[in-house]
Write an enzyme that holds these catalytic residues in place. Structure first.
Site, PDB file in Angstrom:
ATOM      1  N   ASN A 134       0.824  -1.221   0.000  1.00 54.55           N
ATOM      2  CA  ASN A 134       0.000   0.000   0.000  1.00 54.55           C
ATOM      3  C   ASN A 134       0.860   1.274   0.000  1.00 54.55           C
ATOM      4  OD1 ASN A 134       1.017   0.082   2.575  1.00 54.55           O
ATOM      5  ND2 ASN A 134      -0.951  -0.095   3.628  1.00 54.55           N
ATOM      6  N   HIS A 136       3.438   1.873   2.069  1.00 58.43           N
ATOM      7  CA  HIS A 136       4.001   2.303   3.359  1.00 58.43           C
ATOM      8  C   HIS A 136       5.524   2.144   3.381  1.00 58.43           C
ATOM      9  CE1 HIS A 136       3.221  -1.903   5.381  1.00 58.43           C
ATOM     10  NE2 HIS A 136       4.498  -1.805   5.101  1.00 58.43           N
TER      11      HIS A 136
HETATM   12  C1  GLP Z   1       6.804  -4.526   6.666  1.00 62.93           C
HETATM   13  C2  GLP Z   1       7.899  -3.573   7.129  1.00 62.93           C
HETATM   14  C3  GLP Z   1       8.355  -2.669   6.018  1.00 62.93           C
HETATM   15  C4  GLP Z   1       8.625  -3.487   4.776  1.00 62.93           C
HETATM   16  C5  GLP Z   1       7.361  -4.187   4.346  1.00 62.93           C
HETATM   17  C6  GLP Z   1       7.514  -4.962   3.065  1.00 62.93           C
HETATM   18  O1  GLP Z   1       5.552  -3.956   6.658  1.00 62.93           O
HETATM   19  N1  GLP Z   1       7.496  -2.762   8.225  1.00 62.93           N
HETATM   20  O2  GLP Z   1       9.520  -1.976   6.423  1.00 62.93           O
HETATM   21  O3  GLP Z   1       9.091  -2.658   3.751  1.00 62.93           O
HETATM   22  O4  GLP Z   1       7.006  -5.075   5.389  1.00 62.93           O
HETATM   23  O5  GLP Z   1       7.909  -6.275   3.325  1.00 62.93           O
HETATM   24  P1  GLP Z   1       8.534  -7.230   2.274  1.00 62.93           P
HETATM   25  O6  GLP Z   1       9.906  -6.751   2.026  1.00 62.93           O
HETATM   26  O7  GLP Z   1       8.526  -8.577   2.943  1.00 62.93           O
HETATM   27  O8  GLP Z   1       7.681  -7.176   1.062  1.00 62.93           O
END
Ligand code: GLP
Length: 239
Positions: A134, A136
């Site tokens: 999303n 973030h």
């Molecule tokens: C979590 C963390 C983020 C990260 C996101 C994406 O929400 N708080 O910092 O960027 O996951 O995770 P992934 O790298 O597993 O797609």
């Protein structure tokens, strides 16, 4: 922002080179670090480079982006545990200069103390980011004020569902997290964001080509003077 599209393997190697260059020029650099599956290739490469004697973290300091509220550092899904397991246990970064927000003490004093500690360390030289589906960054969910400092956020159901793959069930996924704020992230002197896989294509398009809006927290990176976005071809598919 600079956009680099390359394979997952090359992204890990190219990002690792940024750490080698930074630490050669400034051994006591302050590193902002991230969790999630995305940085795993980079962390494995940093461990390999350390073991090969090509990089040292002995004078560096680290500050992680975020932590789940309610999980102790010993919990295998806590971000402190993740960092110990995937990076810190395998390199020479001294334990006393490792910082991860507390998931147990989220008092206003402790949260503002995190920003104060970053400032006292000289500010973050290189901040690593992944990106949520999303948009973030850290755990700054859509709508988080762009001026936010370290704070506690309520995780969206969407984020909890995405992250539930690491837990036994959705019920076990914490509902809140402590995270550096968007201003905390933007204060870093340089930023690397890595996005891998087709699930990130939509948020990467909005991040890179959309308007700067709190609804897509990563879009604010368009305003950062030294930000590199690394995407694999799948994450860059809609650009
Ligand atoms: C979590 C963390 C983020 C990260 C996101 C994406 O929400 N708080 O910092 O960027 O996951 O995770 P992934 O790298 O597993 O797609």
């Amino acid at each position: 922002m600079e956009l680099i599209i390359d394979s997952k393997e090359n992204i890990a190697a190219r990002a690792a080179k940024q750490y080698i260059d930074l630490l050669k020029g400034k051994p006591n650099a302050v590193l902002g670090l991230a969790t999630g599956s995305t940085p795993l290739g980079l962390y494995a490469e940093l461990v390999r480079l350390y073991q090969a004697g090509e990089i040292s973290f002995k004078d560096a300091t680290s500050f992680n982006l975020d932590e789940y509220v309610g999980l102790p550092p010993t919990h295998d899904q806590s971000y402190k545990y993740f960092m110990m397991h995937n990076l810190f246990n395998h390199v020479d970064l001294p334990e006393e200069r490792i910082h991860v927000p507390s998931g147990l003490d989220t008092s206003a004093e402790t949260l503002s103390g995190y920003d104060a500690a970053i400032k006292a360390a000289g500010g973050v030289d290189l901040q690593l980011l992944g990106i949520g589906n999303n948009g973030h960054i850290g755990f700054n969910e859509p709508g988080t004020p762009l001026e936010s400092l370290t704070h506690v956020v309520e995780l969206t159901l969407d984020t909890r569902e995405v992250n539930s793959r690491f837990f036994q069930s959705l019920d076990e996924v914490p509902t809140h997290a402590a995270t550096m704020g968007i201003r905390t992230v933007m204060n870093a002197r340089s930023i690397i964001l890595i996005a891998l896989g087709s699930a990130k294509a939509d948020c990467i398009k909005k991040t890179v080509q959309g308007p700067v809006t709190a609804e897509v927290p990563a879009s604010v990176l368009q305003l950062h003077p030294n930000c590199t976005i690394y995407c694999d071809p799948e994450a860059a598919a809609l650009l």
